[in-house]
Enzyme design. Sequence first.
Site, short mmCIF file in Angstrom:
data_model
loop_
_atom_site.label_atom_id
_atom_site.label_comp_id
_atom_site.label_asym_id
_atom_site.label_seq_id
_atom_site.Cartn_x
_atom_site.Cartn_y
_atom_site.Cartn_z
N SER A 241 41.88 41.06 34.21
CA SER A 241 41.19 42.29 33.82
C SER A 241 42.18 43.45 33.96
O SER A 241 43.28 43.27 34.47
CB SER A 241 39.99 42.53 34.73
OG SER A 241 40.45 42.88 36.02
N LYS A 242 41.76 44.60 33.54
CA LYS A 242 42.60 45.81 33.62
C LYS A 242 43.13 46.01 35.03
O LYS A 242 44.29 46.35 35.24
CB LYS A 242 41.78 47.03 33.21
CG LYS A 242 42.00 47.38 31.76
CD LYS A 242 42.26 48.86 31.60
CE LYS A 242 43.41 49.06 30.66
NZ LYS A 242 43.21 49.83 29.51
N ARG A 243 42.25 45.76 36.01
CA ARG A 243 42.59 45.93 37.41
C ARG A 243 43.80 45.08 37.80
O ARG A 243 44.61 45.43 38.65
CB ARG A 243 41.37 45.53 38.22
CG ARG A 243 41.45 45.59 39.71
CD ARG A 243 40.05 45.36 40.29
NE ARG A 243 39.45 44.15 39.73
CZ ARG A 243 39.59 42.94 40.26
NH1 ARG A 243 40.30 42.77 41.34
NH2 ARG A 243 39.01 41.88 39.72
#
Length: 466
Positions: A241-243
């Site tokens: 994910s972006k994280r």
Amino acid sequence: MSSPVVTRFAPSPTGYLHIGGARTALFNWLFARAQGGKFLLRIEDTDRERSTPEATAAILKGLDWLGLDHDGEAISQFARASRHADVARQLLHQGRAYKCFATQDEIETFREAARAEGRSTLYRSPWRDADPSTHPDLPYVIRIKAPQEGETVIVDQVQGNVTIRNDQLDDMVLLRGDGTPVYMLAVVVDDHDMGVTHVIRGDDHLNNAARQMMIYHAMGWSVPVWAHIPLIHGPDGKKLSKRHGALGVEEYQAMGYPAAGMRNYLTRLGWSHGDDEFFNDAQALAWFNLEGIGKSPARLDFKKLENICGQHIAATPDAALLHELMDFLAATGQPALPAHKKAMFFAAMPHLKERAKTFFELLDKAAFITADRPIQPEAKAAEQLNDVSRGILIELTPHLQNASWTRDDLEHVLNEFAQMQGMTFGKLAGPMRAAIAGRSATPSVFDMLLVLGREESLARLSDAAA
Ligand code: GLU
């Protein structure tokens, strides 16, 4: 003789080129180049609402930065819509597809009944075997006649044989009521027309492969070699994910990773050649094969990425590295270096490039070069400059003026001066670092003096002493 290899990268231009897409592109590029084949680019821009020219530009820029050059012009999938529709009509004429006049309501009613009776909700159209003389003058879609018995086997170079029961396949729509082709048809027709021999892509497309095979078979086209690669996971093993760093490649560029290091790291992310972690393009091209692609998802590991990037920075010839660094400054909107500073950078490069993992670290170590007079010392360095140490710097000046500015001579002069002052060289180095670089941690004092030259060095010492 087998036909030459043709691979393709087929991004949907709905956002930036993310790390997973970049790796897919890289694997296709490596395989094609390793086999002396062609690497093609197709922009899958059929989704008119979500596709943007900005996204296409970002993808092209990302590929360019990574050095993944494609053969020929990039192909627009949308521009080929009439060819896709022709294939649907051809299948219709050949009896491999049929006109379906079912309305959305009828399909929904079918599904509800199927749900209620616990049957498969895969739509079975009554029009599949209808006599064309019974066709109404109404809008229709064209559906493929899917095989209803037996199995479809996807022979995949990564996943092995993947078997799908044909009763799980529906008569998918090829051409919509408005005459537009569906994506699944477009992919197959394009891959066929482009002569694609190997489809290497994320395993999120594995299910599509079974449906796409129906079209290959119906058209009598040869099926490409499939290689569905596991997706990249975050460091915690969860979906990226972006994280986790599911960022656009331009963000990795902005973080200062060299493209060669990115290529090396991304190649290793899901592919292996023994225990080799660090390798150059020539080695990657010599070694890359589909057998080396792993079956389980690779995990993104920034430590490893940095480590590999550091080794690439150290291994890059000085002139090439300087060139890349200038590109990095331009790409990240930082001011270009004037010629004399570039020359200093080049002279200092053999020392600077050791142990710098990113271009940021390289620039940081070179702060004594990029800084301009008067040098503004950082807080910790400023502590080194007091009345006593200023006095010492003033006394040092004539000794340096007379030095011959070779390493040997500078070492001799500074050590002798420190001795004269009854101090260790280490004690003398502190104020000198503060004066020359404005920092307490710097490359060696001798390296800095040699790179800056007599005039600039003395000017900085005198600025600090004033
Ligand atoms: N356009 C698809 C994507 O971006 C790739 C399709 C394919 O490789 O067949 O995921």
